[in-house]
Design an enzyme around this catalytic site. Structure first.
Site, PDB file in Angstrom:
ATOM      1  N   ILE A  57     -24.251 -24.782 -11.154  1.00 17.37           N
ATOM      2  CA  ILE A  57     -24.816 -24.844 -12.506  1.00 17.37           C
ATOM      3  C   ILE A  57     -23.694 -24.949 -13.526  1.00 17.37           C
ATOM      4  CG2 ILE A  57     -26.118 -23.567 -14.265  1.00 17.37           C
ATOM      5  CD1 ILE A  57     -27.765 -22.286 -12.048  1.00 17.37           C
ATOM      6  N   THR A  59     -19.200 -23.982 -14.278  1.00 15.69           N
ATOM      7  CA  THR A  59     -17.928 -23.336 -14.001  1.00 15.69           C
ATOM      8  C   THR A  59     -17.482 -22.652 -15.275  1.00 15.69           C
ATOM      9  OG1 THR A  59     -17.393 -25.088 -12.450  1.00 15.69           O
ATOM     10  CG2 THR A  59     -15.563 -23.733 -13.205  1.00 15.69           C
ATOM     11  N   GLY A  60     -17.614 -21.343 -15.316  1.00 15.79           N
ATOM     12  CA  GLY A  60     -17.245 -20.596 -16.521  1.00 15.79           C
ATOM     13  C   GLY A  60     -15.776 -20.210 -16.489  1.00 15.79           C
ATOM     14  N   ALA A  63     -16.130 -17.169 -13.758  1.00 14.83           N
ATOM     15  CA  ALA A  63     -17.076 -17.201 -12.644  1.00 14.83           C
ATOM     16  C   ALA A  63     -17.638 -18.604 -12.465  1.00 14.83           C
ATOM     17  CB  ALA A  63     -18.214 -16.223 -12.919  1.00 14.83           C
ATOM     18  N   ASN A  64     -18.113 -18.871 -11.250  1.00 20.02           N
ATOM     19  CA  ASN A  64     -18.864 -20.100 -10.987  1.00 20.02           C
ATOM     20  C   ASN A  64     -20.306 -19.706 -10.744  1.00 20.02           C
ATOM     21  OD1 ASN A  64     -16.051 -20.713 -10.449  1.00 20.02           O
ATOM     22  ND2 ASN A  64     -16.794 -22.683  -9.720  1.00 20.02           N
ATOM     23  N   LYS A  79     -23.835 -15.773  -9.239  1.00 17.23           N
ATOM     24  CA  LYS A  79     -22.613 -15.792 -10.059  1.00 17.23           C
ATOM     25  C   LYS A  79     -21.459 -15.285  -9.213  1.00 17.23           C
ATOM     26  CE  LYS A  79     -21.035 -14.388 -14.657  1.00 17.23           C
ATOM     27  NZ  LYS A  79     -21.421 -13.775 -15.945  1.00 17.23           N
ATOM     28  N   ASP A 191     -20.963  -9.230 -25.960  1.00 23.69           N
ATOM     29  CA  ASP A 191     -20.448 -10.616 -25.907  1.00 23.69           C
ATOM     30  C   ASP A 191     -21.563 -11.561 -26.330  1.00 23.69           C
ATOM     31  OD1 ASP A 191     -18.584 -12.638 -25.512  1.00 23.69           O
ATOM     32  OD2 ASP A 191     -19.002 -12.841 -23.378  1.00 23.69           O
ATOM     33  N   ASP A 208     -25.006 -13.113 -19.236  1.00 28.45           N
ATOM     34  CA  ASP A 208     -23.594 -12.736 -19.269  1.00 28.45           C
ATOM     35  C   ASP A 208     -23.412 -11.292 -19.747  1.00 28.45           C
ATOM     36  OD1 ASP A 208     -21.001 -13.264 -18.755  1.00 28.45           O
ATOM     37  OD2 ASP A 208     -20.711 -14.754 -20.323  1.00 28.45           O
TER      38      ASP A 208
HETATM   39  N1  LIG Z   1     -29.551 -16.613 -14.426  1.00 25.30           N
HETATM   40  C1  LIG Z   1     -29.202 -17.843 -14.799  1.00 25.30           C
HETATM   41  N2  LIG Z   1     -30.076 -18.881 -14.698  1.00 25.30           N
HETATM   42  C2  LIG Z   1     -29.713 -20.111 -15.081  1.00 25.30           C
HETATM   43  N3  LIG Z   1     -28.503 -20.430 -15.578  1.00 25.30           N
HETATM   44  C3  LIG Z   1     -27.583 -19.447 -15.708  1.00 25.30           C
HETATM   45  C4  LIG Z   1     -27.885 -18.100 -15.329  1.00 25.30           C
HETATM   46  N4  LIG Z   1     -26.800 -17.352 -15.563  1.00 25.30           N
HETATM   47  C5  LIG Z   1     -25.867 -18.174 -16.062  1.00 25.30           C
HETATM   48  N5  LIG Z   1     -26.317 -19.444 -16.166  1.00 25.30           N
HETATM   49  C6  LIG Z   1     -25.568 -20.618 -16.644  1.00 25.30           C
HETATM   50  O1  LIG Z   1     -24.207 -20.473 -16.269  1.00 25.30           O
HETATM   51  C7  LIG Z   1     -23.372 -20.423 -17.427  1.00 25.30           C
HETATM   52  C8  LIG Z   1     -22.278 -19.387 -17.263  1.00 25.30           C
HETATM   53  O2  LIG Z   1     -22.832 -18.104 -17.053  1.00 25.30           O
HETATM   54  P1  LIG Z   1     -22.252 -16.809 -17.750  1.00 25.30           P
HETATM   55  O3  LIG Z   1     -22.246 -16.978 -19.219  1.00 25.30           O
HETATM   56  O4  LIG Z   1     -23.001 -15.648 -17.206  1.00 25.30           O
HETATM   57  O5  LIG Z   1     -20.779 -16.686 -17.184  1.00 25.30           O
HETATM   58  P2  LIG Z   1     -19.396 -17.198 -17.808  1.00 25.30           P
HETATM   59  O6  LIG Z   1     -19.683 -18.129 -18.929  1.00 25.30           O
HETATM   60  O7  LIG Z   1     -18.518 -17.577 -16.687  1.00 25.30           O
HETATM   61  O8  LIG Z   1     -18.746 -16.029 -18.423  1.00 25.30           O
HETATM   62  P3  LIG Z   1     -17.743 -16.266 -19.613  1.00 25.30           P
HETATM   63  O9  LIG Z   1     -18.595 -16.100 -20.838  1.00 25.30           O
HETATM   64  O10 LIG Z   1     -16.719 -15.248 -19.366  1.00 25.30           O
HETATM   65  O11 LIG Z   1     -17.203 -17.673 -19.522  1.00 25.30           O
HETATM   66  C9  LIG Z   1     -24.305 -20.125 -18.577  1.00 25.30           C
HETATM   67  O12 LIG Z   1     -23.824 -20.686 -19.759  1.00 25.30           O
HETATM   68  C10 LIG Z   1     -25.604 -20.732 -18.144  1.00 25.30           C
HETATM   69  O13 LIG Z   1     -25.637 -22.103 -18.489  1.00 25.30           O
HETATM   70 MG   LIG Z   2     -20.873 -16.944 -20.809  1.00 23.72          MG
END
Ligand SMILES: Nc1ncnc2c1ncn2[C@@H]1O[C@H](COP(=O)(O)OP(=O)(O)OP(=O)(O)O)[C@@H](O)[C@H]1O
Ligand SMILES: [Mg+2]
Length: 255
Positions: A57, A59-60, A63-64, A79, A191, A208
């Protein structure tokens, strides 16, 4: 933990297939799926939490996120915190001072595992107080499995990417979430912004959650103020006029 060779091989093939789709090089893939992460995936599969990984979905920064399918053919979001690139100092800052967690270890892996447990506990809290967020399913090592938010074709979009017909309504709903978290849950997201809110079936859903802290955390008030500021500033660009300090005072004077 017993994972048979066959499961591991299957996982490696699946991950290689994902790799081919996203075009990441082997080094990137190895960074995300080091052997211990692969074993954790294997355990989730043998425990029947997931059946297979469907597609990536996002690559943050740390986390992926993948969509996966359960043995019951339900979608879930997975995640995976990268043990190689996580920002440990930032994590420590949010774990220390939270009375739910014991003094933090200096071991990088342990810090990430704590971080994932914290995200799970925070998602549970939101479920308990009725603030929309993915329901957590399982935390294991550096992997968190939770409800998938979105449709068959694609995940729900982020608030920053949607065209809102009625920004006022969205704004009020999100402020209400902040208030419920603080008053009813004794909790601050920490956040919150248009980057961590999905819009699903015309309703905001918070994601998040790992940074979230309880009200007793020494920085909780600063985090609350920042969350409110981010939301007020974002909605101002969409024609909603409100005052950050007024909102903060109203919320904090109740509890
Ligand atoms: N439960 C979920 N269902 C669908 N999509 C999700 C879900 N959780 C996260 N995502 C998608 O994944 C993306 C990244 O998730 P998240 O914000 O939790 O982590 P992150 O962005 O890696 O953390 P950071 O904010 O440190 O970069 C989100 O922007 C969203 O598009
Ligand atoms: Mg995020």
């Amino acid at each position: 933990m017993q994972i048979d060779e066959e499961t591991l091989k299957r996982l490696d093939r699946e991950l290689q297939a994902i790799n081919n789709r996203i075009g990441a090089d082997r080094k990137t893939l190895d960074e995300v799926f080091d052997r211990s992460t692969l074993l954790t995936f294997g355990k989730l599969i043998s425990d029947r939490i997931i059946e297979y990984v469907d597609f990536p979905i996002c690559t943050g920064k740390e986390a992926n996120i993948f969509r996966a399918i359960t043995p019951q053919k339900k979608f879930v979001a997975v995640k995976v915190y990268r043990t190689s690139t996580s920002n440990f100092n930032r994590m420590i800052h949010y774990i220390q001072g939270d009375p739910r967690f014991p003094p933090i270890s200096k071991n990088r892996r342990e810090i990430i595992y704590q971080w994932v447990k914290k995200e799970l506990a925070n998602l549970e809290k939101l479920a308990e107080i009725g603030v929309p967020a993915p329901k957590p399913i399982k935390a294991l090592n550096n992997i968190l499995v939770m409800d998938y938010i979105g449709g068959v074709q694609k995940p729900a979009p982020l608030l920053k990417d949607v065209t809102m017909k009625n920004p006022d309504k969205f704004y009020n709903t999100i402020i209400k979430y902040i208030e419920t978290m603080y008053i009813k849950g004794g909790f601050v997201h920490s956040d919150l912004s248009e980057y961590n809110i999905l819009v699903h079936r015309n309703k905001p859903v918070l994601i998040d959650l790992a940074q979230g802290v309880v009200r007793d955390h020494p920085m909780a008030m600063e985090f609350l103020q920042r969350d409110i500021r981010n939301i007020v500033n974002f909605f101002r660009k969409h024609g909603v006029d409100d005052n950050e300090k007024k909102v903060f005072d109203r919320i904090t004077s109740q509890g």
